[in-house]
Design a protein around this motif. Structure first.
Motif, PDB file in Angstrom:
ATOM      1  N   ALA A 297      -2.499   0.380  10.834  1.00  0.00           N
ATOM      2  CA  ALA A 297      -1.615   0.306  12.035  1.00  0.00           C
ATOM      3  C   ALA A 297      -0.182   1.026  11.781  1.00  0.00           C
ATOM      4  CB  ALA A 297      -1.136  -1.237  12.360  1.00  0.00           C
ATOM      5  N   ALA A 298       0.527   0.786  10.613  1.00  0.00           N
ATOM      6  CA  ALA A 298       1.626   1.330  10.261  1.00  0.00           C
ATOM      7  C   ALA A 298       1.520   2.848  10.298  1.00  0.00           C
ATOM      8  CB  ALA A 298       1.900   0.587   8.770  1.00  0.00           C
ATOM      9  N   GLN A 299       0.345   3.378   9.748  1.00  0.00           N
ATOM     10  CA  GLN A 299       0.222   4.919   9.478  1.00  0.00           C
ATOM     11  C   GLN A 299       0.090   5.520  10.964  1.00  0.00           C
ATOM     12  OE1 GLN A 299      -3.099   4.855   6.805  1.00  0.00           O
ATOM     13  NE2 GLN A 299      -1.754   5.699   4.952  1.00  0.00           N
ATOM     14  N   ARG A 300      -0.412   4.654  11.773  1.00  0.00           N
ATOM     15  CA  ARG A 300      -0.654   5.171  13.198  1.00  0.00           C
ATOM     16  C   ARG A 300       0.842   5.032  13.887  1.00  0.00           C
ATOM     17  NH1 ARG A 300      -4.200   1.472  15.621  1.00  0.00           N
ATOM     18  NH2 ARG A 300      -5.807   2.221  14.484  1.00  0.00           N
ATOM     19  N   ALA A 301       1.558   4.170  13.566  1.00  0.00           N
ATOM     20  CA  ALA A 301       2.987   4.043  14.101  1.00  0.00           C
ATOM     21  C   ALA A 301       3.952   5.096  13.357  1.00  0.00           C
ATOM     22  CB  ALA A 301       3.674   2.620  13.767  1.00  0.00           C
ATOM     23  N   GLN A 302       3.404   5.736  12.318  1.00  0.00           N
ATOM     24  CA  GLN A 302       4.266   6.719  11.799  1.00  0.00           C
ATOM     25  C   GLN A 302       5.095   6.107  10.872  1.00  0.00           C
ATOM     26  OE1 GLN A 302       4.624   9.669  15.285  1.00  0.00           O
ATOM     27  NE2 GLN A 302       4.099  11.071  13.289  1.00  0.00           N
ATOM     28  N   LEU A 303       4.933   5.019  10.440  1.00  0.00           N
ATOM     29  CA  LEU A 303       6.008   4.425   9.555  1.00  0.00           C
ATOM     30  C   LEU A 303       5.701   4.882   8.123  1.00  0.00           C
ATOM     31  CD1 LEU A 303       5.807   0.671  10.936  1.00  0.00           C
ATOM     32  CD2 LEU A 303       8.005   2.044  10.622  1.00  0.00           C
ATOM     33  N   LEU A 304       6.715   5.194   7.268  1.00  0.00           N
ATOM     34  CA  LEU A 304       6.604   5.369   6.004  1.00  0.00           C
ATOM     35  C   LEU A 304       6.130   4.082   5.282  1.00  0.00           C
ATOM     36  CD1 LEU A 304       9.646   7.047   5.245  1.00  0.00           C
ATOM     37  CD2 LEU A 304       7.457   8.156   5.195  1.00  0.00           C
ATOM     38  N   VAL A 305       5.294   4.039   4.174  1.00  0.00           N
ATOM     39  CA  VAL A 305       4.514   2.893   3.528  1.00  0.00           C
ATOM     40  C   VAL A 305       4.767   3.051   2.121  1.00  0.00           C
ATOM     41  CG1 VAL A 305       2.692   1.301   3.103  1.00  0.00           C
ATOM     42  CG2 VAL A 305       2.711   2.735   5.445  1.00  0.00           C
ATOM     43  N   HIS A 306       5.632   2.262   1.519  1.00  0.00           N
ATOM     44  CA  HIS A 306       5.957   2.190   0.157  1.00  0.00           C
ATOM     45  C   HIS A 306       5.885   0.747  -0.372  1.00  0.00           C
ATOM     46  CE1 HIS A 306       9.270   5.465   1.011  1.00  0.00           C
ATOM     47  NE2 HIS A 306       8.106   5.842   1.057  1.00  0.00           N
ATOM     48  N   PRO A 307       4.666   0.814  -1.068  1.00  0.00           N
ATOM     49  CA  PRO A 307       4.109  -0.805  -1.411  1.00  0.00           C
ATOM     50  C   PRO A 307       4.736  -1.112  -2.725  1.00  0.00           C
ATOM     51  CG  PRO A 307       2.345   0.548  -1.106  1.00  0.00           C
ATOM     52  CD  PRO A 307       3.569   1.499  -1.193  1.00  0.00           C
ATOM     53  N   TYR A 308       4.922  -2.510  -3.115  1.00  0.00           N
ATOM     54  CA  TYR A 308       5.386  -2.869  -4.338  1.00  0.00           C
ATOM     55  C   TYR A 308       4.445  -3.543  -4.879  1.00  0.00           C
ATOM     56  CZ  TYR A 308       6.529  -7.133  -1.814  1.00  0.00           C
ATOM     57  OH  TYR A 308       6.349  -8.268  -1.154  1.00  0.00           O
ATOM     58  N   THR A 309       4.188  -3.866  -6.154  1.00  0.00           N
ATOM     59  CA  THR A 309       4.955  -3.120  -7.254  1.00  0.00           C
ATOM     60  C   THR A 309       3.723  -2.513  -8.058  1.00  0.00           C
ATOM     61  OG1 THR A 309       7.041  -4.375  -7.389  1.00  0.00           O
ATOM     62  CG2 THR A 309       6.593  -3.177  -9.227  1.00  0.00           C
ATOM     63  N   LEU A 310       3.774  -1.461  -8.834  1.00  0.00           N
ATOM     64  CA  LEU A 310       2.519  -1.005  -9.577  1.00  0.00           C
ATOM     65  C   LEU A 310       3.125  -1.111 -10.942  1.00  0.00           C
ATOM     66  CD1 LEU A 310      -0.355  -0.168  -9.891  1.00  0.00           C
ATOM     67  CD2 LEU A 310       0.595   2.340  -9.880  1.00  0.00           C
ATOM     68  N   ARG A 311       2.338  -1.999 -12.012  1.00  0.00           N
ATOM     69  CA  ARG A 311       2.656  -2.226 -13.273  1.00  0.00           C
ATOM     70  C   ARG A 311       1.514  -2.064 -14.200  1.00  0.00           C
ATOM     71  NH1 ARG A 311       5.112  -6.963 -10.532  1.00  0.00           N
ATOM     72  NH2 ARG A 311       7.308  -6.804 -10.932  1.00  0.00           N
ATOM     73  N   ALA A 312       1.574  -1.055 -14.976  1.00  0.00           N
ATOM     74  CA  ALA A 312       0.815  -0.587 -15.951  1.00  0.00           C
ATOM     75  C   ALA A 312       0.436  -1.778 -16.716  1.00  0.00           C
ATOM     76  CB  ALA A 312       1.152   0.393 -17.105  1.00  0.00           C
ATOM     77  N   ASP A 313       1.288  -2.741 -17.047  1.00  0.00           N
ATOM     78  CA  ASP A 313       0.870  -3.985 -18.015  1.00  0.00           C
ATOM     79  C   ASP A 313       0.444  -5.337 -16.985  1.00  0.00           C
ATOM     80  OD1 ASP A 313       3.484  -4.144 -17.068  1.00  0.00           O
ATOM     81  OD2 ASP A 313       4.276  -4.789 -19.145  1.00  0.00           O
ATOM     82  N   GLN A 314       0.194  -5.114 -15.774  1.00  0.00           N
ATOM     83  CA  GLN A 314      -0.113  -6.013 -14.572  1.00  0.00           C
ATOM     84  C   GLN A 314      -0.744  -5.347 -13.444  1.00  0.00           C
ATOM     85  OE1 GLN A 314       2.431  -8.683 -12.523  1.00  0.00           O
ATOM     86  NE2 GLN A 314       2.065 -10.267 -14.031  1.00  0.00           N
ATOM     87  N   LEU A 315      -1.935  -4.804 -13.666  1.00  0.00           N
ATOM     88  CA  LEU A 315      -2.358  -4.115 -12.805  1.00  0.00           C
ATOM     89  C   LEU A 315      -3.444  -4.910 -11.760  1.00  0.00           C
ATOM     90  CD1 LEU A 315      -4.031  -1.279 -15.147  1.00  0.00           C
ATOM     91  CD2 LEU A 315      -2.635  -0.766 -13.287  1.00  0.00           C
TER      92      LEU A 315
END
Ligand code: CA
Length: 356
Positions: A297-315
């Motif tokens: 839905a967000a992509q259809r609404a042309q909203l930018l999507v910036h998720p949190y949080t990618l951690r190499a030590d807590q994948l």
């Protein structure tokens, strides 16, 4: 949108935006909108290069800059004398030596609040790697040793000066990504954190739809106020949590995650900052990302999507390593950017996978 992706990629790290001026008719709104923005995938250094140096120290921010992050994140709270300072929590006791230095300054709940300390007092503290207040043990044990407490809390303005100074000395254009923390708490304390933060951003030219910056907030009522009452003109992101975490009054994350919520947010903000499980739930049998209706839905609404949080030590449980996670995020799900404690790894992934 027809944009030469190769050219954009040659400029990786620049955080380039092309406005609708070049690509189509301008909307009537003076405010930036995702539809008006075309950007390369971006890496947002979450609290700086916080996988390597204590979060929200200028050292962690400089390292993130050197790792070629596109944006550097600032979480902001106010000091007793009303100065915006860079801290993730409204408390000082999870990343500084405040409890040892000012033992009689805790509130009844046992916590030490930044709003109870002047800037001079906050500056006298040593910042360490984040630790648990009950056990005293650091949260991520393989990160920077917490007994090396050689860092200080920066002000928002000091951090902006550092990023702007590096932009000057390197010729690059790294952006800032500022979160306004707990506006309801600050209001109860009698101060308007959003107005204070926007005043600093305004002073440095960031209250502008074309500036290389974002403002983010978890409080939906406040996000609307930032746009409509405080007349903030720059790019704005609504952060999404879960109702079970205890959302701010006036914020219903179940609604915001729904189709109707997405439609409503798209009238106010340029993008959303969901928790990663709100956009990707796992991998299918063929190893590709399983995405959520919220993301679609967000992509259809042309909203930018910036998720949190990618951690190499807590994948995430579904990701065996960082590359699996980054492929799912960028290649499979078509997500625009990621908050990560390990910006070098995401930058290197995008450099190796220019069509991501
Ligand atoms: Ca944040």
């Amino acid at each position: 949108m027809l944009v030469n992706k190769t050219i954009f990629h040659r400029l990786a790290g620049v955080g380039l935006f092309v406005t609708a001026c070049a690509l189509g008719p301008l909307g009537t709104s003076p405010v930036a909108r995702a539809q008006d923005i075309q950007q390369e995938k971006v890496v947002i250094a979450h609290r700086g290069a916080s996988g390597y140096l204590p979060e929200h120290t200028l050292a962690a921010k400089a390292l993130a800059y050197g790792m070629r992050a596109d944006y550097i994140e600032q979480d902001v709270v106010l000091s007793k004398d009303g100065v915006p300072v860079i801290l993730h929590d409204i408390h000082l006791d999870t990343t500084t030596d405040v409890a040892a230095r000012f033992p009689d300054r805790k509130r009844e709940d046992g916590r030490y609040y930044a709003i109870d300390f002047t800037l001079a007092e906050i500056k006298s503290l040593n910042v360490t790697e984040r630790f648990k207040t009950d056990s005293g043990k650091q949260v991520y044990e393989n990160r920077f040793p917490m007994d090396f407490g050689m860092f200080k809390v920066p002000t928002l303005e000091e951090e902006i000066k550092m990023v702007r100074g590096l932009n000057h000395s390197t010729g690059r254009d790294v952006g800032i990504y500022t979160e306004i923390k707990d506006p309801a708490f600050h209001r109860e304390e009698g101060v308007d954190i959003s107005a204070a933060v926007i005043a600093v951003l305004e002073k440095w030219g960031y209250n502008n739809p074309d500036s290389n910056s974002f403002v983010q907030c978890f409080d939906w009522a406040e996000t609307k106020r930032i746009r409509n009452e405080l007349n903030y003109q720059g790019k704005l992101v609504q952060l999404l949590g879960e109702n079970r975490w205890g959302p701010p009054e006036g914020t219903d994350y179940d609604y915001l995650k729904s189709e109707d919520g997405i439609t409503e947010m798209a009238r106010v903000v340029d993008g959303i900052g969901p928790w990663l499980p709100q956009v990707i739930t796992g991998l299918s049998e063929n190893g590709s990302a399983v995405v959520t209706p919220t993301l679609i839905a967000a992509q259809r609404a042309q909203l930018l999507v910036h998720p949190y949080t990618l951690r190499a030590d807590q994948l995430p449980k579904w990701a065996g390593d960082m590359d699996i996670a980054l492929k799912a995020i960028f290649d499979d799900a078509g997500i625009d950017g990621i908050f990560t404690d390990f910006p070098d790894q995401a930058v290197q992934y995008l450099a190796r996978n220019p069509d991501a």
